[in-house]
Write a protein that holds these residues in place. Sequence first.
Motif, PDB file in Angstrom:
ATOM      1  N   VAL A 134       0.907  -1.102  -0.245  1.00 54.47           N
ATOM      2  CA  VAL A 134       0.027   0.036   0.061  1.00 54.47           C
ATOM      3  C   VAL A 134       0.920   1.396   0.093  1.00 54.47           C
ATOM      4  CG1 VAL A 134      -1.776   1.389   1.383  1.00 54.47           C
ATOM      5  CG2 VAL A 134      -1.921  -1.237   1.134  1.00 54.47           C
ATOM      6  N   ALA A 135       2.143   1.227   0.613  1.00 58.88           N
ATOM      7  CA  ALA A 135       2.780   2.278   0.646  1.00 58.88           C
ATOM      8  C   ALA A 135       4.441   1.945   1.038  1.00 58.88           C
ATOM      9  CB  ALA A 135       2.438   3.302   1.742  1.00 58.88           C
ATOM     10  N   ILE A 136       5.072   2.789   0.424  1.00 55.51           N
ATOM     11  CA  ILE A 136       6.618   2.541   0.787  1.00 55.51           C
ATOM     12  C   ILE A 136       7.121   3.916   1.518  1.00 55.51           C
ATOM     13  CG2 ILE A 136       8.989   2.325  -0.470  1.00 55.51           C
ATOM     14  CD1 ILE A 136       7.302   0.953  -2.563  1.00 55.51           C
TER      15      ILE A 136
ATOM     16  N   ALA B   1       8.320  -1.260   3.336  1.00 60.09           N
ATOM     17  CA  ALA B   1       6.916  -1.297   2.541  1.00 60.09           C
ATOM     18  C   ALA B   1       5.815  -1.579   3.538  1.00 60.09           C
ATOM     19  CB  ALA B   1       7.249  -2.310   1.473  1.00 60.09           C
ATOM     20  N   ARG B   2       4.957  -1.057   3.635  1.00 56.49           N
ATOM     21  CA  ARG B   2       3.733  -1.351   4.407  1.00 56.49           C
ATOM     22  C   ARG B   2       2.618  -2.330   3.471  1.00 56.49           C
ATOM     23  NH1 ARG B   2       0.419   2.081   6.117  1.00 56.49           N
ATOM     24  NH2 ARG B   2       0.247   1.410   8.196  1.00 56.49           N
ATOM     25  N   ILE B   3       2.576  -3.295   4.071  1.00 55.40           N
ATOM     26  CA  ILE B   3       1.606  -4.411   3.195  1.00 55.40           C
ATOM     27  C   ILE B   3       0.336  -4.581   4.006  1.00 55.40           C
ATOM     28  CG2 ILE B   3       1.565  -6.595   2.178  1.00 55.40           C
ATOM     29  CD1 ILE B   3       4.754  -6.515   2.306  1.00 55.40           C
ATOM     30  N   LYS B   4      -0.782  -4.459   3.252  1.00 54.37           N
ATOM     31  CA  LYS B   4      -1.933  -4.681   3.956  1.00 54.37           C
ATOM     32  C   LYS B   4      -1.995  -6.385   3.671  1.00 54.37           C
ATOM     33  CE  LYS B   4      -6.524  -2.778   4.382  1.00 54.37           C
ATOM     34  NZ  LYS B   4      -7.709  -1.800   3.869  1.00 54.37           N
ATOM     35  N   VAL B   5      -2.459  -7.084   4.700  1.00 52.60           N
ATOM     36  CA  VAL B   5      -2.401  -8.536   4.577  1.00 52.60           C
ATOM     37  C   VAL B   5      -3.922  -8.889   5.075  1.00 52.60           C
ATOM     38  CG1 VAL B   5      -1.177 -10.511   5.367  1.00 52.60           C
ATOM     39  CG2 VAL B   5       0.042  -8.541   4.773  1.00 52.60           C
ATOM     40  N   GLU B   6      -4.306  -9.928   4.490  1.00 52.41           N
ATOM     41  CA  GLU B   6      -5.440 -10.636   5.006  1.00 52.41           C
ATOM     42  C   GLU B   6      -5.372 -11.281   6.300  1.00 52.41           C
ATOM     43  OE1 GLU B   6      -6.858 -13.262   1.807  1.00 52.41           O
ATOM     44  OE2 GLU B   6      -7.189 -11.523   0.368  1.00 52.41           O
ATOM     45  N   ASN B   7      -6.161 -11.027   7.221  1.00 52.96           N
ATOM     46  CA  ASN B   7      -5.879 -11.961   8.685  1.00 52.96           C
ATOM     47  C   ASN B   7      -7.173 -12.042   9.154  1.00 52.96           C
ATOM     48  OD1 ASN B   7      -4.103 -12.752  10.554  1.00 52.96           O
ATOM     49  ND2 ASN B   7      -4.522 -10.758  11.699  1.00 52.96           N
TER      50      ASN B   7
END
Length: 246
Positions: A135-137, A150-156
């Motif tokens: 989503v963002a660096i 790096a900001r990663i939006k992860v299914e949880n």
Amino acid sequence: TDKVIYRPLSKIIRTVGRVAFDPELYKAQQEYIEALKTKEFVKESGQETVIRRAEALVEAAKLKLKLQGLDITQIEELQETKENDQSLLISSSESNYTWVYATIYEYELEWVKIGQEALITATAYPAKEFKGKIVAIDPVFDAMTRSVRARIKVENVDGLLKPDMYVDVQMQSALGAHLSVPREAIMDSGLRKIVFLSLNAGHLKSVEVKTGVSTEEYVQVLEGVKEGDTVVVSGNFLIDSESKLK
């Protein structure tokens, strides 16, 4: 042997990450929300000095969020919802996602883009994979580690990924079609790189090449060979040894 042809290349980036436990970002979000509320409260007062001060607080809070790694889309979303992201502090089955902070080193930065998909695995769940998207660096480069985050939006969905848990991150970047040879065809002496061309009647010829990007299977060739050439991919060291002996 194998042919020198144009192939669609893709590079796999493997790195480590950490499930976010980020009180500082949570606090920065709260400061931004409070600054927005204050601005809305004072804008009807008609006092220009107070209004300008409130606007300055909003801009300062927005800059702090950018430095923490949020992009303008995320900031605008926060402006609309005015709700803190609880997943920065806790992992819950009530939330469908969490954040993973992945380390991207300088030499691989050009192949990592916002919107790129990522695959997350954790030692705690060896048989399970979690899907995410960058989503963002971070805009600020870490000079000590030669990396960015790096900001990663992860299914949880089940809340399995817990704050501060270490994870492995894998990303794949499509590089387009390039003239390339199998990795095994390249002999790298450190000073130069050569391939053996297979000619007519069983003759071989060593050729120095200039290479570009490398993937797990292929190497881009910039100079030294042309499309349709045949290169040796097995027995290179034996051929090299024989040629030097003779």
